[in-house]
Design a protein around this motif. Structure first.
Motif, PDB file in Angstrom:
ATOM      1  N   ILE A 243       0.842  -1.208   0.000  1.00  0.00           N
ATOM      2  CA  ILE A 243       0.000   0.000   0.000  1.00  0.00           C
ATOM      3  C   ILE A 243       0.874   1.253   0.000  1.00  0.00           C
ATOM      4  CG2 ILE A 243      -1.695   1.320   1.337  1.00  0.00           C
ATOM      5  CD1 ILE A 243      -2.797  -1.357   2.345  1.00  0.00           C
ATOM      6  N   ARG A 244       1.944   1.228   0.797  1.00  0.00           N
ATOM      7  CA  ARG A 244       2.848   2.393   0.863  1.00  0.00           C
ATOM      8  C   ARG A 244       3.436   2.703  -0.501  1.00  0.00           C
ATOM      9  NH1 ARG A 244       7.620   3.831   0.311  1.00  0.00           N
ATOM     10  NH2 ARG A 244       8.266   1.699  -0.174  1.00  0.00           N
ATOM     11  N   MET A 245       3.860   1.664  -1.224  1.00  0.00           N
ATOM     12  CA  MET A 245       4.435   1.876  -2.559  1.00  0.00           C
ATOM     13  C   MET A 245       3.408   2.503  -3.501  1.00  0.00           C
ATOM     14  SD  MET A 245       6.929  -1.411  -3.292  1.00  0.00           S
ATOM     15  CE  MET A 245       5.655  -2.654  -3.186  1.00  0.00           C
ATOM     16  N   ILE A 246       2.161   2.053  -3.399  1.00  0.00           N
ATOM     17  CA  ILE A 246       1.094   2.591  -4.248  1.00  0.00           C
ATOM     18  C   ILE A 246       0.832   4.060  -3.904  1.00  0.00           C
ATOM     19  CG2 ILE A 246      -1.369   2.425  -4.780  1.00  0.00           C
ATOM     20  CD1 ILE A 246      -1.109  -0.639  -4.290  1.00  0.00           C
ATOM     21  N   LEU A 247       0.680   4.341  -2.593  1.00  0.00           N
ATOM     22  CA  LEU A 247       0.392   5.711  -2.170  1.00  0.00           C
ATOM     23  C   LEU A 247       1.547   6.659  -2.502  1.00  0.00           C
ATOM     24  CD1 LEU A 247      -1.315   5.118   1.309  1.00  0.00           C
ATOM     25  CD2 LEU A 247      -2.421   5.779  -0.840  1.00  0.00           C
ATOM     26  N   GLU A 248       2.775   6.185  -2.349  1.00  0.00           N
ATOM     27  CA  GLU A 248       3.928   7.030  -2.667  1.00  0.00           C
ATOM     28  C   GLU A 248       3.954   7.374  -4.150  1.00  0.00           C
ATOM     29  OE1 GLU A 248       8.433   5.910  -2.904  1.00  0.00           O
ATOM     30  OE2 GLU A 248       8.013   6.442  -0.826  1.00  0.00           O
ATOM     31  N   ALA A 249       3.648   6.392  -4.994  1.00  0.00           N
ATOM     32  CA  ALA A 249       3.620   6.644  -6.441  1.00  0.00           C
ATOM     33  C   ALA A 249       2.553   7.675  -6.801  1.00  0.00           C
ATOM     34  CB  ALA A 249       3.369   5.336  -7.189  1.00  0.00           C
ATOM     35  N   ILE A 250       1.433   7.664  -6.076  1.00  0.00           N
ATOM     36  CA  ILE A 250       0.331   8.586  -6.371  1.00  0.00           C
ATOM     37  C   ILE A 250       0.608   9.986  -5.831  1.00  0.00           C
ATOM     38  CG2 ILE A 250      -2.107   9.087  -5.842  1.00  0.00           C
ATOM     39  CD1 ILE A 250      -2.569   6.037  -5.818  1.00  0.00           C
ATOM     40  N   TYR A 251       1.117  10.075  -4.601  1.00  0.00           N
ATOM     41  CA  TYR A 251       1.138  11.367  -3.898  1.00  0.00           C
ATOM     42  C   TYR A 251       2.487  12.084  -3.896  1.00  0.00           C
ATOM     43  CZ  TYR A 251      -3.563  10.646  -2.053  1.00  0.00           C
ATOM     44  OH  TYR A 251      -4.923  10.489  -1.930  1.00  0.00           O
ATOM     45  N   GLU A 252       3.578  11.376  -4.171  1.00  0.00           N
ATOM     46  CA  GLU A 252       4.897  12.007  -4.011  1.00  0.00           C
ATOM     47  C   GLU A 252       5.041  13.290  -4.816  1.00  0.00           C
ATOM     48  OE1 GLU A 252       8.445  13.113  -2.811  1.00  0.00           O
ATOM     49  OE2 GLU A 252       7.298  11.501  -1.875  1.00  0.00           O
ATOM     50  N   LYS A 253       4.573  13.282  -6.050  1.00  0.00           N
ATOM     51  CA  LYS A 253       4.692  14.488  -6.883  1.00  0.00           C
ATOM     52  C   LYS A 253       3.712  15.586  -6.466  1.00  0.00           C
ATOM     53  CE  LYS A 253       6.645  12.415 -11.041  1.00  0.00           C
ATOM     54  NZ  LYS A 253       7.955  13.043 -10.865  1.00  0.00           N
ATOM     55  N   GLN A 254       2.738  15.233  -5.673  1.00  0.00           N
ATOM     56  CA  GLN A 254       1.755  16.214  -5.217  1.00  0.00           C
ATOM     57  C   GLN A 254       2.273  16.994  -4.002  1.00  0.00           C
ATOM     58  OE1 GLN A 254      -2.344  14.772  -4.537  1.00  0.00           O
ATOM     59  NE2 GLN A 254      -2.285  15.798  -2.552  1.00  0.00           N
ATOM     60  N   PHE A 255       3.181  16.380  -3.238  1.00  0.00           N
ATOM     61  CA  PHE A 255       3.668  17.020  -2.025  1.00  0.00           C
ATOM     62  C   PHE A 255       4.465  18.277  -2.350  1.00  0.00           C
ATOM     63  CE2 PHE A 255       3.754  12.574   0.067  1.00  0.00           C
ATOM     64  CZ  PHE A 255       2.431  12.702   0.426  1.00  0.00           C
ATOM     65  N   GLU A 256       4.442  19.217  -1.415  1.00  0.00           N
ATOM     66  CA  GLU A 256       5.147  20.484  -1.594  1.00  0.00           C
ATOM     67  C   GLU A 256       6.639  20.309  -1.328  1.00  0.00           C
ATOM     68  OE1 GLU A 256       3.638  23.270  -2.657  1.00  0.00           O
ATOM     69  OE2 GLU A 256       1.756  22.164  -2.790  1.00  0.00           O
ATOM     70  N   TYR A 257       7.443  21.225  -1.904  1.00  0.00           N
ATOM     71  CA  TYR A 257       8.901  21.128  -1.771  1.00  0.00           C
ATOM     72  C   TYR A 257       9.360  21.342  -0.332  1.00  0.00           C
ATOM     73  CZ  TYR A 257       8.642  21.838  -6.835  1.00  0.00           C
ATOM     74  OH  TYR A 257       8.340  21.736  -8.163  1.00  0.00           O
ATOM     75  N   ASN A 258       8.579  22.095   0.455  1.00  0.00           N
ATOM     76  CA  ASN A 258       9.026  22.399   1.815  1.00  0.00           C
ATOM     77  C   ASN A 258       8.631  21.323   2.831  1.00  0.00           C
ATOM     78  OD1 ASN A 258       6.310  23.110   1.639  1.00  0.00           O
ATOM     79  ND2 ASN A 258       6.736  25.292   1.661  1.00  0.00           N
ATOM     80  N   SER A 259       8.173  20.157   2.347  1.00  0.00           N
ATOM     81  CA  SER A 259       7.912  19.000   3.204  1.00  0.00           C
ATOM     82  C   SER A 259       9.080  18.028   3.068  1.00  0.00           C
ATOM     83  CB  SER A 259       6.599  18.323   2.790  1.00  0.00           C
ATOM     84  OG  SER A 259       6.500  17.045   3.378  1.00  0.00           O
ATOM     85  N   HIS A 260       9.689  17.645   4.192  1.00  0.00           N
ATOM     86  CA  HIS A 260      10.913  16.839   4.131  1.00  0.00           C
ATOM     87  C   HIS A 260      10.841  15.524   4.892  1.00  0.00           C
ATOM     88  CE1 HIS A 260      13.531  19.984   2.290  1.00  0.00           C
ATOM     89  NE2 HIS A 260      12.616  20.774   2.810  1.00  0.00           N
ATOM     90  N   GLY A 261       9.818  15.313   5.691  1.00  0.00           N
ATOM     91  CA  GLY A 261       9.775  14.098   6.503  1.00  0.00           C
ATOM     92  C   GLY A 261       9.265  12.885   5.752  1.00  0.00           C
ATOM     93  N   PHE A 262       9.951  11.728   5.931  1.00  0.00           N
ATOM     94  CA  PHE A 262       9.498  10.438   5.395  1.00  0.00           C
ATOM     95  C   PHE A 262       9.302  10.469   3.878  1.00  0.00           C
ATOM     96  CE2 PHE A 262       7.129  11.181   9.502  1.00  0.00           C
ATOM     97  CZ  PHE A 262       8.076  10.564  10.304  1.00  0.00           C
ATOM     98  N   ARG A 263      10.219  11.107   3.167  1.00  0.00           N
ATOM     99  CA  ARG A 263      10.116  11.179   1.714  1.00  0.00           C
ATOM    100  C   ARG A 263      11.414  10.728   1.064  1.00  0.00           C
ATOM    101  NH1 ARG A 263       8.143  16.823  -0.381  1.00  0.00           N
ATOM    102  NH2 ARG A 263       8.122  15.592  -2.312  1.00  0.00           N
ATOM    103  N   PRO A 264      11.346  10.190  -0.164  1.00  0.00           N
ATOM    104  CA  PRO A 264      12.572   9.752  -0.842  1.00  0.00           C
ATOM    105  C   PRO A 264      13.540  10.913  -1.035  1.00  0.00           C
ATOM    106  CG  PRO A 264      10.608   8.980  -2.011  1.00  0.00           C
ATOM    107  CD  PRO A 264      10.136   9.937  -0.967  1.00  0.00           C
ATOM    108  N   ASN A 265      14.822  10.674  -0.755  1.00  0.00           N
ATOM    109  CA  ASN A 265      15.890  11.667  -0.950  1.00  0.00           C
ATOM    110  C   ASN A 265      15.684  12.926  -0.114  1.00  0.00           C
ATOM    111  OD1 ASN A 265      17.036   9.959  -2.983  1.00  0.00           O
ATOM    112  ND2 ASN A 265      15.536  10.779  -4.428  1.00  0.00           N
ATOM    113  N   ARG A 266      14.901  12.827   0.957  1.00  0.00           N
ATOM    114  CA  ARG A 266      14.712  13.956   1.872  1.00  0.00           C
ATOM    115  C   ARG A 266      15.107  13.513   3.271  1.00  0.00           C
ATOM    116  NH1 ARG A 266      11.591  18.374  -0.006  1.00  0.00           N
ATOM    117  NH2 ARG A 266      11.630  18.301  -2.277  1.00  0.00           N
TER     118      ARG A 266
END
Length: 602
Positions: free
Chosen positions: A112-135
């Motif tokens: 589920i995490r992989m699915i949600l990350e694929a959907i939402y990662e590009k939607q997140f704002e640049y100033n969010s850094h927690g629990f994200r790839p390469n952040r």
């Protein structure tokens, strides 16, 4: 079965379109390859060997176990088990609850995490850094240093009990904005309502993310993305003007410098040119005595924002009244839209001359009159108004106290830190004690290496080194001075040991210095994260598919994957232990009869 990389990249591509609705996500959970990838992603975590409320761990993982999970998901009989609640000690002596899910639930959650990350990662704002790839915390702090230059006020954000107070209905409604697959939504609701077991008593959960769940961090980011978008919109409305109006004195001197530079371009006589250059340098130095912009400029204000998980910091160029209004507006948004409470006591408004707290650092704005010339050759106070990150004495003291390596003595009103031995590790091998101290020194330095005053970590290192000497002295019942003499190797301290080949080797106590690391500062925080999923080698699944027992050699038999926590825990000469030691693997694909023998002392 479709390759997971193709599935996730397809979802990721559709996520670029903010109006796109994801309809048939639940069927992705029927793809065995997704579970193979998920298993490969999470198998190495030692927590997987801790049993959940169902008594099962990652041990005995098999292809048939995945098939049963998929069958239960297909007919919607799958029900997540409640987490097993335990308590761990916090630094302040209090206990923090920790939820331990069953491994089957972890596996489904990773998919589920992989699915949600694929959907939402590009939607997140640049100033969010927690629990994200390469952040990370460092990228958040780096953005802070770059973006908050010249801030006059800081607003430290603190949300009361965020992870425990996420409103389920609000979260479900946020998910439904992009996902219109009700079976997928129902499954997420099952995880949120799974509850927990404490001392064999079941407790329901009416708010918060799944206890200890793999999907908890991304669900939290989806929830707080609403806050990020609100603040970014707020910033657009708040910001005013492109730069401050210059002060009268600065403007007059700039005018004079402009005329002199213009005259210098046409002057031919060397003596007159030298005289003009002397005047220009004098005016440049005089101009630096005055600030460029007016301290109070009603036509100029700026707001900056950075967030890591539920911690956020705002930098304001404006007045305190505006800061109080910003705090109140954010408080109302959290309360009205996200059903969260902003702590009035901990959400502080701090003047930039005084340090604010963010991610363990003290954050302040530097006042400095040092000058340097820019690329155009103009003299500027380039270091002034820059953000400083500092590691404090209190931070080092807390960490040293946590490690039990220091005591405070007071003499004539002067406080002195005194290193002490560590009784809990005194019976360990010398090399194990050295490795423990090295790991803790490097870990502390690694986190605080981007601090402007990272050299202060020498004080931390001094206490740790002498605590190491005293621990070995207590172990060997000799003085610390004799320990230093015994283990000294040139200018370093080293422990000698014999490896498996019988060769004598040395391992050194950390002595690499504590210079500030600046490479992280060159990373751009404003680039879109790279989100391209690639096929990984699922070696564990390949070994299970081979249907050949790695212990007895039987072919064409169903296999279980045997897991252990640590190789060093393998003591004895049983064939399976010898084989795992030789291969340096914490996993072994074995047939079911061999697996039973392993667990029954065979």
């Amino acid at each position: 079965m479709r390759n997971p990389a193709i599935v996730l990249n397809s979802l990721n591509e559709h996520s670029r379109n903010s109006d796109y609705k994801f309809e048939r996500l639940y069927r992705v959970l029927f793809n065995k390859e997704m579970y193979y990838t998920a298993y490969q992603n999470i198998y190495a975590k030692t927590g997987n060997m801790t049993a959940g409320s169902d008594g099962n761990t990652i041990d005995a993982m098999s292809l048939s176990r995945i098939d049963k999970l998929i069958d239960a998901l297909k007919d919607e009989t799958y029900q997540p088990a409640p987490s097993r609640r335990v308590y761990i000690l916090k630094k302040n002596g209090k206990k923090r609850p920790l939820g331990i899910p069953s491994f089957d639930d972890k596996l489904v959650q990773e998919v589920i995490r992989m699915i949600l990350e694929a959907i939402y990662e590009k939607q997140f704002e640049y100033n969010s850094h927690g629990f994200r790839p390469n952040r990370s915390c460092h990228t958040a702090l780096t953005q802070l240093q770059k973006a908050f230059t010249g801030a006059k006020w800081f607003i430290e954000g603190d949300i009361k009990g965020f992870f425990d107070n996420i409103n389920h209905e609000v979260l479900i409604n946020i998910l439904r904005e992009r996902i219109i697959d009700e079976r997928f939504i129902r499954l997420l609701r099952k995880f949120m309502n799974a509850g927990y077991v404490e001392e064999w008593v079941f407790y329901r959960t009416y708010s918060g993310t799944p206890q200890g769940g793999i999907i908890s961090p991304i669900l939290a980011n989806i929830y707080l993305d609403k806050l990020d978008k609100y603040v970014n919109e707020y910033i657009q409305n708040f910001n005013k003007g492109s730069k401050r109006k210059p002060t009268k004195e600065y403007e007059q001197l700039s005018y004079k410098l402009g005329r002199l530079r213009k005259k210098l371009k046409t002057e031919q006589e060397e003596q007159d040119r030298a005289e003009l250059i002397s005047y220009i340098k004098g005016f440049e130095k005089e101009r630096l005595l005055y600030p460029f912009g007016k301290s109070i400029d009603t036509d100029f204000r700026k707001l900056k924002y950075v967030r890591y998980a539920d911690d956020f910091l705002l930098g304001v160029i404006g007045n305190k009244t505006e800061c109080e209004q910003i705090k109140e507006d954010i408080k109302n948004f959290l309360n009205d839209k996200l059903m969260l409470e902003l702590s009035d006591e901990k959400t502080l408004i701090t003047h930039a001359n005084s340090p604010a707290k963010f991610l363990g650092y003290d954050v302040s704005v530097r006042k400095c009159n040092l000058t340097k010339r820019d690329k155009a050759g103009k003299l500027k106070r380039d270091y002034n108004n820059r953000v400083e990150l500092k590691v404090t004495k209190e931070t080092m003291w807390k960490k040293l106290t946590e490690y039990n390596v220091v005591t405070i003595t007071t003499h004539n009103g002067t406080e002195t830190w005194k290193p002490t031995s560590r009784s809990l590790v005194v019976n360990n091998d010398d090399l194990e004690i050295l490795d423990l101290y090295n790991a803790q020194i490097r870990g502390f330095y690694s986190y605080y290496s981007i601090a402007n005053n990272s050299a202060q970590i020498h004080s931390f290192n001094y206490i740790m080194q002498y605590s190491f000497f005293k621990t070995l002295a207590k172990k060997h019942r000799i003085s610390a001075r004799k320990i230093i003499a015994k283990y000294r190797c040139d200018k370093n301290i080293a422990v000698r040991y014999t490896d498996k080949k019988g060769e004598t080797k040395m391992r050194f106590l950390y002595n690499g210095g504590f210079r500030r690391k600046t490479e992280i500062l060159s990373a751009s925080c404003d680039n879109h994260p790279r989100m391209l999923y690639t096929k990984t080698t699922t070696s564990l699944i390949d070994r299970l598919k081979a249907r050949e027992c790695e212990l007895c050699g039987d072919n064409d038999v169903p296999l279980d994957m045997h897991h252990i926590k640590k190789l060093k825990d393998l003591k004895g000469q049983e064939p399976w232990k010898v084989l795992m030691h030789a291969r340096k693997r914490k996993t072994m694909a074995v047939c079911q009869p061999c697996h039973k023998k392993i667990h029954h002392g065979g």
